[in-house]
Design an enzyme around this catalytic site. Sequence first.
Site, short mmCIF file in Angstrom:
data_model
loop_
_atom_site.label_atom_id
_atom_site.label_comp_id
_atom_site.label_asym_id
_atom_site.label_seq_id
_atom_site.Cartn_x
_atom_site.Cartn_y
_atom_site.Cartn_z
N CYS A 112 -63.28 -68.31 -103.75
CA CYS A 112 -62.57 -67.42 -102.81
C CYS A 112 -63.48 -66.95 -101.67
CB CYS A 112 -61.99 -66.23 -103.54
SG CYS A 112 -60.95 -66.71 -104.91
N HIS A 120 -60.81 -60.70 -98.85
CA HIS A 120 -60.09 -61.68 -99.66
C HIS A 120 -58.93 -60.96 -100.35
CE1 HIS A 120 -59.00 -64.57 -102.58
NE2 HIS A 120 -59.59 -63.96 -103.60
N ASN A 139 -52.78 -64.42 -104.31
CA ASN A 139 -54.18 -64.80 -104.09
C ASN A 139 -54.22 -66.30 -103.75
OD1 ASN A 139 -56.84 -65.59 -104.40
ND2 ASN A 139 -57.21 -64.30 -106.20
O1 UT7 Z 1 -59.84 -64.41 -106.37
C1 UT7 Z 1 -61.01 -64.15 -107.09
C2 UT7 Z 1 -61.19 -62.70 -107.28
N1 UT7 Z 1 -60.21 -62.19 -108.22
C3 UT7 Z 1 -60.08 -60.88 -108.40
O2 UT7 Z 1 -60.69 -60.12 -107.71
C4 UT7 Z 1 -59.17 -60.39 -109.51
C5 UT7 Z 1 -59.74 -59.13 -110.11
N2 UT7 Z 1 -58.98 -58.64 -111.28
C6 UT7 Z 1 -57.73 -58.11 -111.16
O3 UT7 Z 1 -57.15 -58.10 -110.10
C7 UT7 Z 1 -57.10 -57.49 -112.40
O4 UT7 Z 1 -58.06 -57.36 -113.42
C8 UT7 Z 1 -55.87 -58.28 -112.94
C9 UT7 Z 1 -54.69 -58.14 -111.98
C10 UT7 Z 1 -56.23 -59.73 -113.12
C11 UT7 Z 1 -55.44 -57.71 -114.31
O5 UT7 Z 1 -55.16 -56.32 -114.18
P1 UT7 Z 1 -55.71 -55.29 -115.28
O6 UT7 Z 1 -55.22 -53.98 -114.88
O7 UT7 Z 1 -57.20 -55.49 -115.37
O8 UT7 Z 1 -54.97 -55.76 -116.56
P2 UT7 Z 1 -55.56 -56.31 -117.95
O9 UT7 Z 1 -56.08 -57.69 -117.79
O10 UT7 Z 1 -56.47 -55.28 -118.54
O11 UT7 Z 1 -54.27 -56.34 -118.84
C12 UT7 Z 1 -53.60 -55.13 -119.21
C13 UT7 Z 1 -52.39 -55.51 -120.06
C14 UT7 Z 1 -52.74 -56.45 -121.23
O12 UT7 Z 1 -51.91 -56.10 -122.33
P3 UT7 Z 1 -52.50 -55.21 -123.53
O13 UT7 Z 1 -53.63 -56.03 -124.09
O14 UT7 Z 1 -52.95 -53.93 -122.92
O15 UT7 Z 1 -51.33 -55.10 -124.44
C15 UT7 Z 1 -52.31 -57.81 -120.72
O16 UT7 Z 1 -51.99 -58.70 -121.76
O17 UT7 Z 1 -51.43 -56.22 -119.25
C16 UT7 Z 1 -51.09 -57.46 -119.90
N3 UT7 Z 1 -50.79 -58.45 -118.88
C17 UT7 Z 1 -49.56 -58.62 -118.37
N4 UT7 Z 1 -48.39 -58.01 -118.61
C18 UT7 Z 1 -47.32 -58.43 -117.90
C19 UT7 Z 1 -51.64 -59.31 -118.27
N5 UT7 Z 1 -50.97 -60.06 -117.38
C20 UT7 Z 1 -49.69 -59.65 -117.42
C21 UT7 Z 1 -48.52 -60.03 -116.72
N6 UT7 Z 1 -47.37 -59.39 -116.99
N7 UT7 Z 1 -48.53 -61.02 -115.80
#
Ligand code: UT7
Length: 307
Positions: free
Chosen positions: A109, A234, A264
């Site tokens: 990215c 980005h 993204n």
């Molecule tokens: O392009 C390269 C650079 N990329 C980035 O900068 C991305 C950086 N990271 C992020 O933007 C965020 O960490 C994400 C958007 C990827 C994830 O957000 P988060 O707030 O960190 O969520 P998480 O991964 O901690 O997941 C929280 C919960 C989990 O469920 P439990 O374990 O709490 O029950 C996930 O399983 O949300 C769940 N989850 C979803 N639920 C519904 C993860 N993806 C989804 C989804 N829909 N698509």
Amino acid sequence: MSKIIGIGKANISTTMSNEEWGAYVQTDDTWIRTRTGIESRHISERSTTALAVEAARVAVEQSGLSAEQIGLIIVATISADQMMPSTAASVQAAIGATDAMTFDLNAACTGFIAAFNTAQQFLANDVYEYALVIGAEQLSSVIDWSDRNTCVLFGDGAGAVLIQRSLCFLAGEVFTRGDEMGVLTLGAKGKNPYIQMNGKEVFKFATSVLTSCIERAIMRAKITEEAIDWIIPHQANKRIIEYVAKKQKIPIEKFVLNLNRYGNTSAASIPLALVDAAPNFKSGDKILLIGFGGGLTWGYSLIEWSE
Ligand code: UT7
């Protein structure tokens, strides 16, 4: 050392809403919207090469230049259609840039920033007068459509910038932390063929490097933070950008945000945002472009807009 004389993007008519992802994985619009800011993204049946070529054609046409005048074409991508020949070679053939040196660049990215800063060196050293820098991705072909942690985040797109040697590049740097490569990967040769990400780790990394890029850019260009008119980060997650805006006390209006419509798009996200925001820019505006992603890599280009 350079001036942007043409910009273009690929026009992708197919969009996919957050609700539509519900047919593939257990997710919903509220989760995606509140956790990322994404509302929809483009999904293209056309290849990365086709998207790159379209963006390139628009940029060249807008510049009024003939393609034979272009000395260098760099395509930043992590979703090339093949390992060899490069996407840039295909662009060269398609637009008739008969005299151009070509290569692809992979800095995930951060790819567009790495390509843009590389092009500046060729222009500054009088090797070429015109360079075409493209970020192009068909990420829908490299995501795991059954992994909700990643699939809903990404989209397809391409943006291109045609640069002429002149005086608008103020500063630029790119950094790598290869020892942390495992948190964001995409395999090749049939191994782990999908994007995999430890979202939380990458989120922390992203907020810290966005801040450091702002600080380094103003230090290197010897300007104040207030002198920056626009920041094009980005487009990974709205929360990353809001966090940094608040921490650095920079008005959120200075940040160009279009991830709600594109998701993204990796190396394509910064040129796409540049193309969309360009109607708001005035001559003399200082614009800070910041990329971060797999590698881990991050970097910035600080430019002055001229019309
Ligand atoms: O392009 C390269 C650079 N990329 C980035 O900068 C991305 C950086 N990271 C992020 O933007 C965020 O960490 C994400 C958007 C990827 C994830 O957000 P988060 O707030 O960190 O969520 P998480 O991964 O901690 O997941 C929280 C919960 C989990 O469920 P439990 O374990 O709490 O029950 C996930 O399983 O949300 C769940 N989850 C979803 N639920 C519904 C993860 N993806 C989804 C989804 N829909 N698509």
